[in-house]
Design an enzyme around this catalytic site. Structure first.
Site, short mmCIF file in Angstrom:
data_model
loop_
_atom_site.label_atom_id
_atom_site.label_comp_id
_atom_site.label_asym_id
_atom_site.label_seq_id
_atom_site.Cartn_x
_atom_site.Cartn_y
_atom_site.Cartn_z
CD1 TRP A 94 -20.91 -18.26 -38.05
CD2 TRP A 94 -19.62 -16.62 -38.87
NE1 TRP A 94 -20.76 -18.49 -39.39
CE2 TRP A 94 -19.97 -17.51 -39.92
CE3 TRP A 94 -18.80 -15.54 -39.14
CZ2 TRP A 94 -19.53 -17.31 -41.23
CZ3 TRP A 94 -18.36 -15.34 -40.45
CH2 TRP A 94 -18.73 -16.23 -41.47
CD GLU A 109 -14.49 -12.60 -36.71
OE1 GLU A 109 -13.78 -12.29 -37.68
OE2 GLU A 109 -15.22 -13.60 -36.69
CG HIS A 139 -16.49 -20.41 -53.10
ND1 HIS A 139 -15.79 -20.25 -51.92
CD2 HIS A 139 -15.55 -20.50 -54.09
CE1 HIS A 139 -14.50 -20.24 -52.19
NE2 HIS A 139 -14.33 -20.39 -53.48
N PRO A 158 -21.44 -22.75 -51.68
CG PRO A 158 -22.88 -21.34 -50.50
CD PRO A 158 -22.85 -22.31 -51.65
CB SER A 159 -17.80 -22.97 -46.84
OG SER A 159 -17.62 -21.58 -46.72
CG HIS A 189 -25.34 -14.46 -44.77
ND1 HIS A 189 -26.37 -14.05 -43.95
CD2 HIS A 189 -24.82 -13.32 -45.32
CE1 HIS A 189 -26.47 -12.74 -44.00
NE2 HIS A 189 -25.54 -12.26 -44.83
CG LEU A 190 -24.45 -13.15 -51.63
CD1 LEU A 190 -24.58 -14.31 -52.60
CD2 LEU A 190 -25.11 -11.90 -52.20
CG HIS A 191 -19.57 -15.65 -48.28
ND1 HIS A 191 -20.57 -16.58 -48.10
CD2 HIS A 191 -18.45 -16.36 -48.59
CE1 HIS A 191 -20.09 -17.80 -48.30
NE2 HIS A 191 -18.80 -17.68 -48.60
CG HIS A 212 -14.26 -15.72 -51.25
ND1 HIS A 212 -13.74 -16.11 -50.04
CD2 HIS A 212 -15.40 -16.45 -51.42
CE1 HIS A 212 -14.52 -17.03 -49.50
NE2 HIS A 212 -15.53 -17.26 -50.32
#
Length: 351
Positions: free
Chosen positions: A182, A192, A273, A276-277, A280-282, A284
């Site tokens: 995704w 998206e 986080h 993380p959930s 892949h680095l993200h 917030h």
């Protein structure tokens, strides 16, 4: 219709197995039979005149003190299948007229508990009309529902980098069942595309910015996600070679939000986080006044602090102890227990 005994507002929910075709596409593992769905609905308490006086409590599944919720399992008279009833305190209104009518009037009962100097502690009982609860009833409730709502013990893991290499990372690699396709679809504009707020196409320092799925679109609950273009698993893999990326995300991300939403950087909570959930680095970006999920100290790491830590010690996140919470039913939790990293409550004890 609400039961007059609690003055609540009842939001009826049929079992999760009966899901829409759209959700079936997103949840291919839930092989649901349409006949089974129809049968569930026919045997549902929602088809009859509902009274909570006919609900027979069996056990409290969980209590969420932060959200003022209680989850209760039981059965309704005339039905053998279990039900879950969720009671939740309503959010206080901000309208002065509503507050005056519902709380600050002669019908409101107030009882003094104690006072000390200028401080007084009281019990308050608003008028009946304004003393309601948001109520969700799930019936028939499946085992998945019961498992979802039952209280899970939490355990704090103080993860050294050695523990990460020896236990956490091998587990993640063996059980990597969450596809990140995704994310590739977003970067390739296959999905998206209409949601993209900002995009930096640099292969090393670039990123894409879009609304978090849980954001309702209001400024008060602003919640935006920034996904790094470069494939980096998590905070544990960051070092001095990633400083340009992190600073670019911080600078351009805050600039874009200020331009679009008139929110300065000083009113943003910007964090990563760990764990993380998804790996892949993200990053917030959320409104500082919004208590977004996952902002507690045992999970959230402020981006400004991450940058500073790496500037001081280039391999900081390959040396630091990172603490996070795991649930008792998480296979990784069991591995930590087997390795003697955490102690768990004796599950044979009847709580």
């Amino acid at each position: 219709m609400a039961d007059q005994g609690i003055g609540g507002v009842i939001s009826a929910t049929v079992a999760d197995e009966c899901i829409s075709p759209t959700k079936k596409m997103k949840l291919p593992s839930d092989n649901v039979d349409n006949d089974h769905c129809d049968q569930l609905k026919k045997n549902s308490v929602h088809d009859s005149s509902l009274s909570l006086a006919n609900f027979h409590m069996e056990r409290v599944l969980d209590v969420n003190n932060t959200r003022k919720q209680i989850f209760v399992q039981g059965t309704f008279t005339g039905y053998e299948s279990p039900a879950v009833v969720i009671l939740e305190k309503k959010v206080f209104p901000e309208d002065n007229i509503y507050l005056k009518r519902g709380f600050f009037n002669e019908g409101t009962i107030i009882r003094k508990s104690f006072s000390n100097d200028v401080y007084g502690n009281y019990e308050c009982f608003p008028t009946r009309e304004h003393n309601g609860l948001n109520t969700t009833i799930i019936h028939p409730a499946s085992q998945k529902h019961l498992d979802k709502f039952i209280r899970k013990e939490l355990y704090l893991v103080d993860e050294t980098y050695q523990i990460y290499k020896d236990v956490t990372l091998p587990h993640l690699e063996e059980n990597d069942t969450f596809s990140l396709q995704w994310i590739d679809n977003i970067f390739s504009h296959k999905a998206e595309q209409d949601k993209i707020i900002y995009e930096d196409e640099d292969p090393e320092t670039g990123f894409i910015m879009l609304p978090d799925l849980k954001w309702d679109g209001s400024l008060a609950t602003l919640n935006i996600l920034v996904i790094a273009r470069k494939k980096i698993k998590s905070l544990r893999h960051l070092d001095s070679s990633h400083l340009a990326l992190l600073k670019n995300i911080h600078q351009k991300g805050t600039n874009e939000i200020e331009k679009r939403f008139n929110l300065p950087a000083s009113q943003l909570r910007i964090y990563l986080h760990y764990q993380p959930s998804y790996y892949h680095l993200h990053v917030h970006f959320s409104h500082l006044m919004f208590d977004a999920p996952g902002i507690f100290c045992e999970r959230a790491h402020l981006l400004a602090s991450v940058i500073s830590n790496i500037e001081i010690i280039p391999d900081y996140y390959q040396k630091a102890v990172l603490s996070f919470v795991v649930k008792e039913d998480d296979p990784l939790c069991k591995k930590y227990h087997e390795k003697g990293i955490i102690s768990m409550i004796n599950q044979s004890v009847d709580n």
